[in-house]
Design an enzyme around this catalytic site. Structure first.
Site, short mmCIF file in Angstrom:
data_model
loop_
_atom_site.label_atom_id
_atom_site.label_comp_id
_atom_site.label_asym_id
_atom_site.label_seq_id
_atom_site.Cartn_x
_atom_site.Cartn_y
_atom_site.Cartn_z
N GLY A 52 39.40 37.37 39.35
CA GLY A 52 39.73 38.42 40.29
C GLY A 52 40.72 39.42 39.70
O GLY A 52 41.39 39.14 38.71
N CYS A 53 40.81 40.59 40.33
CA CYS A 53 41.65 41.65 39.79
C CYS A 53 43.13 41.33 39.92
O CYS A 53 43.88 41.38 38.93
CB CYS A 53 41.31 42.98 40.44
SG CYS A 53 41.30 42.97 42.24
N PHE A 54 43.60 40.99 41.13
CA PHE A 54 44.99 40.57 41.27
C PHE A 54 45.27 39.36 40.38
O PHE A 54 46.32 39.27 39.74
CB PHE A 54 45.29 40.19 42.73
CG PHE A 54 45.78 41.32 43.59
CD1 PHE A 54 46.78 42.17 43.16
CD2 PHE A 54 45.26 41.51 44.85
CE1 PHE A 54 47.25 43.20 43.97
CE2 PHE A 54 45.71 42.54 45.67
CZ PHE A 54 46.70 43.39 45.23
N ALA A 55 44.32 38.42 40.36
CA ALA A 55 44.52 37.19 39.58
C ALA A 55 44.72 37.50 38.11
O ALA A 55 45.57 36.91 37.44
CB ALA A 55 43.34 36.25 39.78
#
Length: 327
Positions: free
Chosen positions: A136-139
């Site tokens: 994921g992007c935040f991850a």
């Protein structure tokens, strides 16, 4: 390695469009088909207008097995449905950009097993993998800020994270919080302490530091800009600033897209690139970490192409030397 033949499912969305922009200019790839039920028969440039003149491809509602790799750019929960509804030859590699296969407990589908595709964590496994679950992007942004500490066994207190993402992180489907009139000149918090990416972040940190059980206090924010993520994190740490820089620089020294800066950083340095930049400071007993990425590139589609390059044994940076916006 010769030309890599590519199919894309879900090519009408933000990540699908970004993937097309990269792959039609990638010197060792050929996009063979782009699947979209709602846009079948339309030229791709009808949806992604900036690609007018770059490709004559049209969307299709059928698929061909004559490809080497399938990118799944569909919504969360829809990757499994796509694989259930379409028979994909076992020889075809899959890179999934949804969250369906990121967690170890969900990393299998029929006879396929998925490797978590964060090169800064699993590069050697990615090289041997047949199926990848793209992070994921935040991850991605948060993990890049914390992995060196976990690798050294130094995450021994709570981690506090504030991260702001651009509007493209919400996808193309309209919602009350994605309309321009609401988003412009606005800032809001959502899913405080409960964001779904916390699970994959915790999984990765435990992979490096198997006794990690500290709270991650994550406050996600919606920004009033289009693309990019800035994550600001701090945790207690006994390292001096010089020791922390040595730790981070040594951890990332062989990773071509991730760089540690001794100067403060800002989003314009990474927007429209596959780079991740990190800046660290020491404040008393706290280590303060800033991590920035483009949510559509290093946070999604660029990251997926980086994984493809590793899987097919070509240069990791091929097709991804992209120019930042600057101004």
């Amino acid at each position: 390695m010769g030309t890599i033949r590519i199919g894309i499912a879900g090519g009408a969305g933000y990540t699908g469009g970004e993937l097309l922009r990269i792959l039609i200019n990638h010197p060792q790839s050929e996009v063979c088909w782009v699947h979209s039920n709602s846009n079948a028969g339309k030229p791709i440039s009808d949806v992604h207008a900036d690609l007018f003149g770059d490709t004559d491809l049209k969307f299709t509602d059928s698929i061909s097995q004559d490809i080497d790799v399938l990118f799944l750019c569909v919504g969360h929960g829809d990757a499994k449905k796509f694989l259930d509804n379409h028979e994909i030859a076992a020889s075809i590699k899959i890179i999934d950009l949804s969250q369906d296969f990121r967690l170890n407990l969900n990393a299998k589908h029929r006879s396929r097993s998925f490797i978590y595709g964060l090169p800064e964590l699993n590069r050697e496994a990615i090289k041997k993998a047949h199926n990848i679950a793209n992070p994921g992007c935040f991850a991605t942004g948060i993990q890049i800020g914390l992995l060196p500490l976990a690798a050294a066994g130094l995450l021994n207190s709570e981690v506090h994270i504030n991260a702001t993402t651009g509007s493209t992180g919400a996808g193309q489907s309209l919602s009350p919080t994605s309309h321009f009139s609401w988003r412009n000149n606005n800032l809001s918090v959502y899913k405080a302490f409960e964001h779904q990416h916390l699970n994959e972040i915790g999984q990765s940190l435990n992979q490096l530091q198997n006794n990690f059980d500290q709270a991650m206090n994550f406050i996600p924010q919606r920004g009033d800009f289009t693309r990019g993520i800035l994550a600001a994190m701090y945790t207690e740490c006994a390292l001096t600033l010089d020791e922390a820089y040595d730790l981070y620089e040594n951890y990332f020294k062989d990773h071509p897209f991730t760089h540690v800066s001794k100067r403060n950083i800002d989003l314009k340095q990474v927007v429209n690139t596959n780079k991740a930049l990190i800046h660290i400071e020491k404040h008393g007993n706290k280590l303060f970490i800033i991590s920035i990425i483009d949510n559509l590139l290093k946070g999604a589609s660029g990251h997926a192409v980086q994984n493809m390059n590793l899987m097919f044994g070509i240069g990791e940076t091929v097709g991804l030397r992209l120019k930042g916006v600057g101004f």
